[in-house]
Design an enzyme around this catalytic site. Structure first.
Site, PDB file in Angstrom:
ATOM      1  N   HIS A  34     -30.747  32.608  56.568  1.00 20.77           N
ATOM      2  CA  HIS A  34     -30.164  31.828  55.460  1.00 20.77           C
ATOM      3  C   HIS A  34     -29.501  30.558  56.011  1.00 20.77           C
ATOM      4  O   HIS A  34     -29.636  29.474  55.440  1.00 20.77           O
ATOM      5  CB  HIS A  34     -29.094  32.644  54.736  1.00 20.77           C
ATOM      6  N   GLN A 150     -43.710  34.568  47.763  1.00 18.39           N
ATOM      7  CA  GLN A 150     -42.680  34.022  46.866  1.00 18.39           C
ATOM      8  C   GLN A 150     -42.707  32.494  46.897  1.00 18.39           C
ATOM      9  O   GLN A 150     -42.705  31.835  45.855  1.00 18.39           O
ATOM     10  CB  GLN A 150     -41.319  34.551  47.309  1.00 18.39           C
ATOM     11  N   ARG A 184     -31.856  43.304  54.826  1.00 17.67           N
ATOM     12  CA  ARG A 184     -32.136  44.747  54.826  1.00 17.67           C
ATOM     13  C   ARG A 184     -32.128  45.352  56.229  1.00 17.67           C
ATOM     14  O   ARG A 184     -32.144  46.577  56.353  1.00 17.67           O
ATOM     15  CB  ARG A 184     -33.476  45.028  54.140  1.00 17.67           C
TER      16      ARG A 184
END
Ligand code: AMP
Length: 273
Positions: A34, A150, A184
């Site tokens: 991120h 995505q 995750r």
């Protein structure tokens, strides 16, 4: 750094900004993957806004919506240190109403691979991304190549719906040993963490085979399958950059995508060729 939970307040703030706006949508539990998107946005825009929202509509029943990691205080610190201008952390009741129009991702591309295993997932992704784009009205939006399908579907939505935003794809950030960073990964115990390495290792083996001249999808898939022994493989996909399945890998136009379960944790990774 400003923190907004209310939609009308961030819209008011947005209106006050003069200059380019970089936007990084996330579900929080921020890591260096991120952060690489955030840094790129800060480098290339006058203002950077990060959203943190665990979007319920992209989780299927039985998935990890309820236990998805939440690290609000740490996330705020990370954004502050990175010099983000504002964080947008809405609540789901404000983002969704009981009855509302739905976005349907194109089934030919959204119900294969990741979308075959998670039917409807990309409908939820497009729904939230469109809402966030409409609220933030960014100049540029930053997405990781780790979520390759995505990224493709968002790009397609931006083109098809004539949205005014420039999408910036960002490279996959990995641990030193190759494991792709993911929120995750927190779920993995030590033994699973070691097993999970076989995912990125399989992509490395595929890469080596291609360097030796092997470009047949079947052969590459076999190599990957062998390296991933001991993991529960959900899919191995080889597609061109428009997500059409291909029998032969083409340089600069292909992606190898993997999904596997390590214990109860589902991980994805990919290689852009
Ligand atoms: P998420 O919080 O998982 O929804 O991810 C938010 C954004 O970060 C998405 O655009 C992801 O593709 C991107 N991202 C997640 N992990 C990585 C990574 N390891 N490297 C680069 N980008 C990533």
């Amino acid at each position: 750094m400003k923190i907004f939970r209310s939609i009308s307040e961030i819209q008011e703030y947005r209106k006050s900004l003069k200059g380019s706006i970089g936007f990084v949508p996330t579900m929080g539990a921020l890591h260096n993957g991120h952060l690489s998107l955030i840094r790129k946005s800060i480098d290339n825009n006058d203002f950077t806004i990060v959203s943190i929202f665990i979007n319920p509509t992209q989780f299927l029943p039985g998935e990890d919506l309820d236990k998805y990691p939440k690290r609000e205080a740490a996330d705020i610190k990370i954004c502050e240190l990175a010099k983000v201008d504002a964080i947008f952390m809405p609540i789901k009741e404000d983002m969704y109403s009981a009855i509302e129009p739905k976005i349907l991702a194109p089934s030919q591309k959204a119900y294969i691979l990741e979308g075959f295993k998670r039917p409807g997932h990309f409908d939820g992704v497009l729904q939230i991304v469109l809402k966030l784009f409409n609220i933030i009205n960014p100049t540029r939006a930053y997405f990781g190549k780790k979520d390759a399908q995505q990224l493709y579907l968002i790009k397609d939505m931006v083109q098809s719906l004539f949205l005014h935003v420039e999408l910036i794809p960002c490279e996959i950030v990995r641990e030193n040993d190759g494991l792709a960073l993911s929120s995750r990964n927190i779920y993995l115990n030590k033994e699973e963490r070691t097993k999970a390495l076989n995912i990125s290792k399989a992509l490395k083996m595929a890469s080596k085979a291609m360097m030796k001249g092997e470009f047949q999808s079947i052969a590459i898939k076999n190599i990957i399958r062998k390296t991933m022994q001991g993991l529960y493989i959900e899919y191995i996909g080889i597609v061109d950059r428009d997500f059409n399945k291909i029998d032969k890998i083409e340089l600069n136009n292909s992606i190898i995508l993997l999904a596997a379960k390590v214990g109860n944790t589902r991980l994805i990774d990919n290689l852009w060729i």
